[in-house]
Design a protein around this motif. Structure first.
Motif, PDB file in Angstrom:
ATOM      1  N   LYS A 197      40.292  45.537  44.849  1.00 57.36           N
ATOM      2  CA  LYS A 197      40.867  44.343  44.222  1.00 57.36           C
ATOM      3  C   LYS A 197      40.308  44.146  42.815  1.00 57.36           C
ATOM      4  CE  LYS A 197      41.780  39.441  45.070  1.00 57.36           C
ATOM      5  NZ  LYS A 197      41.564  38.311  46.031  1.00 57.36           N
ATOM      6  N   ILE A 198      39.019  44.399  42.640  1.00 57.60           N
ATOM      7  CA  ILE A 198      38.408  44.279  41.318  1.00 57.60           C
ATOM      8  C   ILE A 198      38.956  45.348  40.378  1.00 57.60           C
ATOM      9  CG2 ILE A 198      36.221  44.425  40.035  1.00 57.60           C
ATOM     10  CD1 ILE A 198      34.850  43.353  42.596  1.00 57.60           C
ATOM     11  N   GLY A 199      39.269  46.522  40.950  1.00 59.88           N
ATOM     12  CA  GLY A 199      39.787  47.614  40.143  1.00 59.88           C
ATOM     13  C   GLY A 199      38.716  48.499  39.542  1.00 59.88           C
ATOM     14  N   LEU A 200      37.579  48.611  40.226  1.00 55.69           N
ATOM     15  CA  LEU A 200      36.487  49.432  39.714  1.00 55.69           C
ATOM     16  C   LEU A 200      36.800  50.909  39.881  1.00 55.69           C
ATOM     17  CD1 LEU A 200      33.432  47.496  41.203  1.00 55.69           C
ATOM     18  CD2 LEU A 200      34.268  47.406  38.849  1.00 55.69           C
ATOM     19  N   GLU A 201      36.419  51.703  38.892  1.00 58.94           N
ATOM     20  CA  GLU A 201      36.504  53.150  39.015  1.00 58.94           C
ATOM     21  C   GLU A 201      35.398  53.631  39.961  1.00 58.94           C
ATOM     22  OE1 GLU A 201      38.721  55.203  37.803  1.00 58.94           O
ATOM     23  OE2 GLU A 201      39.847  53.642  36.733  1.00 58.94           O
ATOM     24  N   LYS A 202      35.721  54.601  40.797  1.00 64.20           N
ATOM     25  CA  LYS A 202      34.737  55.076  41.774  1.00 64.20           C
ATOM     26  C   LYS A 202      33.464  55.595  41.114  1.00 64.20           C
ATOM     27  CE  LYS A 202      37.525  57.835  44.050  1.00 64.20           C
ATOM     28  NZ  LYS A 202      37.960  58.794  45.120  1.00 64.20           N
ATOM     29  N   ASP A 203      33.607  56.249  39.963  1.00 61.14           N
ATOM     30  CA  ASP A 203      32.444  56.808  39.283  1.00 61.14           C
ATOM     31  C   ASP A 203      31.554  55.737  38.661  1.00 61.14           C
ATOM     32  OD1 ASP A 203      33.040  59.382  39.974  1.00 61.14           O
ATOM     33  OD2 ASP A 203      33.995  59.893  38.063  1.00 61.14           O
ATOM     34  N   ASN A 204      32.048  54.504  38.603  1.00 57.84           N
ATOM     35  CA  ASN A 204      31.252  53.413  38.045  1.00 57.84           C
ATOM     36  C   ASN A 204      30.582  52.568  39.125  1.00 57.84           C
ATOM     37  OD1 ASN A 204      31.917  54.113  35.409  1.00 57.84           O
ATOM     38  ND2 ASN A 204      33.759  52.825  35.410  1.00 57.84           N
ATOM     39  N   VAL A 205      30.685  53.030  40.376  1.00 61.44           N
ATOM     40  CA  VAL A 205      30.090  52.322  41.506  1.00 61.44           C
ATOM     41  C   VAL A 205      29.017  53.195  42.135  1.00 61.44           C
ATOM     42  CG1 VAL A 205      30.498  51.307  43.785  1.00 61.44           C
ATOM     43  CG2 VAL A 205      32.218  51.047  41.980  1.00 61.44           C
ATOM     44  N   ALA A 206      27.865  52.604  42.409  1.00 64.61           N
ATOM     45  CA  ALA A 206      26.804  53.294  43.144  1.00 64.61           C
ATOM     46  C   ALA A 206      26.521  52.509  44.418  1.00 64.61           C
ATOM     47  CB  ALA A 206      25.540  53.409  42.303  1.00 64.61           C
ATOM     48  N   LEU A 207      26.519  53.195  45.536  1.00 67.90           N
ATOM     49  CA  LEU A 207      26.268  52.569  46.837  1.00 67.90           C
ATOM     50  C   LEU A 207      24.990  53.173  47.415  1.00 67.90           C
ATOM     51  CD1 LEU A 207      27.438  50.561  48.921  1.00 67.90           C
ATOM     52  CD2 LEU A 207      28.565  52.501  50.014  1.00 67.90           C
ATOM     53  N   VAL A 208      24.007  52.317  47.662  1.00 67.99           N
ATOM     54  CA  VAL A 208      22.677  52.764  48.088  1.00 67.99           C
ATOM     55  C   VAL A 208      22.364  52.148  49.447  1.00 67.99           C
ATOM     56  CG1 VAL A 208      20.239  52.921  47.435  1.00 67.99           C
ATOM     57  CG2 VAL A 208      21.999  52.772  45.654  1.00 67.99           C
ATOM     58  N   SER A 209      21.802  52.930  50.350  1.00 70.33           N
ATOM     59  CA  SER A 209      21.422  52.406  51.664  1.00 70.33           C
ATOM     60  C   SER A 209      20.071  52.956  52.071  1.00 70.33           C
ATOM     61  CB  SER A 209      22.464  52.782  52.724  1.00 70.33           C
ATOM     62  OG  SER A 209      22.366  54.158  53.051  1.00 70.33           O
ATOM     63  N   GLY A 210      19.520  52.360  53.115  1.00 72.76           N
ATOM     64  CA  GLY A 210      18.276  52.843  53.691  1.00 72.76           C
ATOM     65  C   GLY A 210      18.557  53.572  55.002  1.00 72.76           C
ATOM     66  N   ILE A 211      17.795  53.234  56.034  1.00 74.15           N
ATOM     67  CA  ILE A 211      17.919  53.889  57.332  1.00 74.15           C
ATOM     68  C   ILE A 211      18.409  52.876  58.366  1.00 74.15           C
ATOM     69  CG2 ILE A 211      16.652  55.092  59.172  1.00 74.15           C
ATOM     70  CD1 ILE A 211      17.006  56.725  56.616  1.00 74.15           C
ATOM     71  N   GLY A 212      19.166  53.342  59.317  1.00 72.13           N
ATOM     72  CA  GLY A 212      19.682  52.482  60.367  1.00 72.13           C
ATOM     73  C   GLY A 212      21.182  52.653  60.495  1.00 72.13           C
ATOM     74  N   CYS A 213      21.789  51.883  61.373  1.00 71.18           N
ATOM     75  CA  CYS A 213      23.233  51.987  61.569  1.00 71.18           C
ATOM     76  C   CYS A 213      23.987  51.715  60.277  1.00 71.18           C
ATOM     77  CB  CYS A 213      23.681  51.015  62.662  1.00 71.18           C
ATOM     78  SG  CYS A 213      23.004  51.367  64.301  1.00 71.18           S
ATOM     79  N   THR A 214      23.637  50.621  59.588  1.00 69.95           N
ATOM     80  CA  THR A 214      24.301  50.288  58.332  1.00 69.95           C
ATOM     81  C   THR A 214      24.037  51.339  57.270  1.00 69.95           C
ATOM     82  OG1 THR A 214      24.092  47.943  58.861  1.00 69.95           O
ATOM     83  CG2 THR A 214      24.568  48.495  56.574  1.00 69.95           C
ATOM     84  N   GLY A 215      22.880  51.982  57.350  1.00 70.24           N
ATOM     85  CA  GLY A 215      22.520  52.999  56.376  1.00 70.24           C
ATOM     86  C   GLY A 215      23.446  54.191  56.338  1.00 70.24           C
ATOM     87  N   ARG A 216      24.290  54.331  57.343  1.00 65.77           N
ATOM     88  CA  ARG A 216      25.228  55.454  57.376  1.00 65.77           C
ATOM     89  C   ARG A 216      26.485  55.208  56.540  1.00 65.77           C
ATOM     90  NH1 ARG A 216      23.461  60.139  58.762  1.00 65.77           N
ATOM     91  NH2 ARG A 216      25.504  60.746  59.576  1.00 65.77           N
ATOM     92  N   MET A 217      26.681  53.981  56.064  1.00 66.61           N
ATOM     93  CA  MET A 217      27.918  53.660  55.361  1.00 66.61           C
ATOM     94  C   MET A 217      28.184  54.542  54.142  1.00 66.61           C
ATOM     95  SD  MET A 217      29.336  49.951  54.017  1.00 66.61           S
ATOM     96  CE  MET A 217      28.906  49.127  55.544  1.00 66.61           C
ATOM     97  N   PRO A 218      27.201  54.828  53.268  1.00 66.53           N
ATOM     98  CA  PRO A 218      27.487  55.667  52.099  1.00 66.53           C
ATOM     99  C   PRO A 218      27.953  57.081  52.440  1.00 66.53           C
ATOM    100  CG  PRO A 218      25.444  54.451  51.780  1.00 66.53           C
ATOM    101  CD  PRO A 218      25.843  54.274  53.209  1.00 66.53           C
ATOM    102  N   VAL A 219      27.698  57.519  53.659  1.00 63.13           N
ATOM    103  CA  VAL A 219      28.140  58.862  54.064  1.00 63.13           C
ATOM    104  C   VAL A 219      29.662  58.962  53.994  1.00 63.13           C
ATOM    105  CG1 VAL A 219      28.234  60.481  56.007  1.00 63.13           C
ATOM    106  CG2 VAL A 219      26.123  59.209  55.539  1.00 63.13           C
ATOM    107  N   TYR A 220      30.351  57.857  54.262  1.00 65.09           N
ATOM    108  CA  TYR A 220      31.810  57.896  54.392  1.00 65.09           C
ATOM    109  C   TYR A 220      32.556  57.486  53.121  1.00 65.09           C
ATOM    110  CZ  TYR A 220      30.539  58.161  59.290  1.00 65.09           C
ATOM    111  OH  TYR A 220      29.983  58.543  60.485  1.00 65.09           O
ATOM    112  N   LEU A 221      31.851  56.872  52.175  1.00 62.40           N
ATOM    113  CA  LEU A 221      32.528  56.317  51.004  1.00 62.40           C
ATOM    114  C   LEU A 221      32.335  57.199  49.782  1.00 62.40           C
ATOM    115  CD1 LEU A 221      31.804  52.517  51.497  1.00 62.40           C
ATOM    116  CD2 LEU A 221      33.873  53.789  52.035  1.00 62.40           C
TER     117      LEU A 221
END
Length: 293
Positions: free
Chosen positions: A41-65
């Protein structure tokens, strides 16, 4: 609708097989979908977004995006994100963390990222348990809630994530649940656009460990409980203190303006450079800097 016609597919890594690693019915997928829709919705370019996670169930999210992603160590997502934001201040840096990852081992980083007002959007998926590592109680496990490390009930008060962020200096703080998916998307969008440290607490559930140990039923049952046990901020003041204590209060809880860290840091660099290099003393062919007194 084909994959090519649905914009969400452009944000998923085609090499990753679905369904994902999360248990069927888990609320983390709702949070990931809300994040995708907000970015789209914001219209961000993928290369301008960084997604950082740690360890745990939620930490797996960057694997898919399909963004610039880092899957880091336990509790250190905000530390890595801080370094990335300083190096690339023009990027939109987002962290996704679980409750234990964010405010247990990562609690110190959480406090100081908010204090510094780092330009990071922090999304904390609060399911009140350590789901991936065996069902231990976390800082947000409710009083009397059972866990594998609290078989007779938890005796520690729950950590108020949003209140901690506000006290530490965050400029945007909001809370919703995975039942209220459209509302959650809106808060994530606002948090990403905020120029400063922003927090969205996404209250979720873990039916596989916490739900079974506490006999809370199926994922549908636990989703329904989020609906029934939450209240919008506008209506929360109508409740008695006792009634409010048992409710999840949803809404934008805090929204202020404060100088963002990397902007202030950039101004410091410009001032120092404009003033010229420090005076140098050259002695015996070696460059030495005078000591400050």
């Amino acid at each position: 609708m084909s994959q090519s016609e649905h914009s969400a597919y452009t944000y998923l890594r085609p090499s990753k097989k679905f369904p994902n690693v999360w248990c069927s019915g888990c609320g983390i997928g709702v949070v990931m979908s809300a994040l995708i829709r907000a970015i789209d919705k914001i219209g961000l370019e993928k290369d301008n977004v960084a997604l950082v996670s740690g360890i745990g169930c939620t930490g797996r999210m960057p694997v898919y995006l399909d963004f610039n992603t880092m899957h880091t160590t336990h509790g250190r997502a905000l530390a890595f994100a801080t370094g990335l934001k300083i190096a690339r201040p023009e990027m939109k840096v987002i962290t996704v963390m679980g409750d234990g990852d964010a405010v247990a081992i990562g609690g110190n980083h959480f406090i100081h990222a908010a204090r510094r007002n780092m330009g990071i959007c922090a999304i904390v998926v609060n399911n009140a348990i350590y789901g991936m590592t065996g069902g231990q109680y976390s800082p947000t496990t409710p009083l009397d809630g059972r866990a594998t490390t609290a078989p007779y009930g938890n005796i520690e008060p729950s950590m108020p994530i949003c209140e901690l962020a506000m006290a530490a200096g965050a400029t945007y703080v909001a809370r919703s649940t995975v039942y209220h998916a459209v509302e959650l998307e809106r808060y994530i969008e606002q948090a990403i656009l905020k120029d400063g440290f922003s927090l969205v607490e996404a209250v979720s559930y873990c039916h596989t460990t916490y739900g079974r140990l506490n006999k809370l039923g199926t994922p549908v049952d636990m989703m329904r409980q989020l609906k029934e046990n939450s209240v919008a901020l506008a209506n929360a003041d109508k409740l008695t203190p006792e009634e409010r204590q048992s409710k999840i209060v949803r809404g934008v809880l805090h929204n202020i303006e404060r100088p963002e860290y990397t902007a202030v840091y950039g101004q410091l660099i410009e001032r120092v450079q404009a003033a010229g290099k420090p005076q140098q003393e050259v002695q015996d062919g070696e460059t030495k800097y005078p000591r400050s007194h």
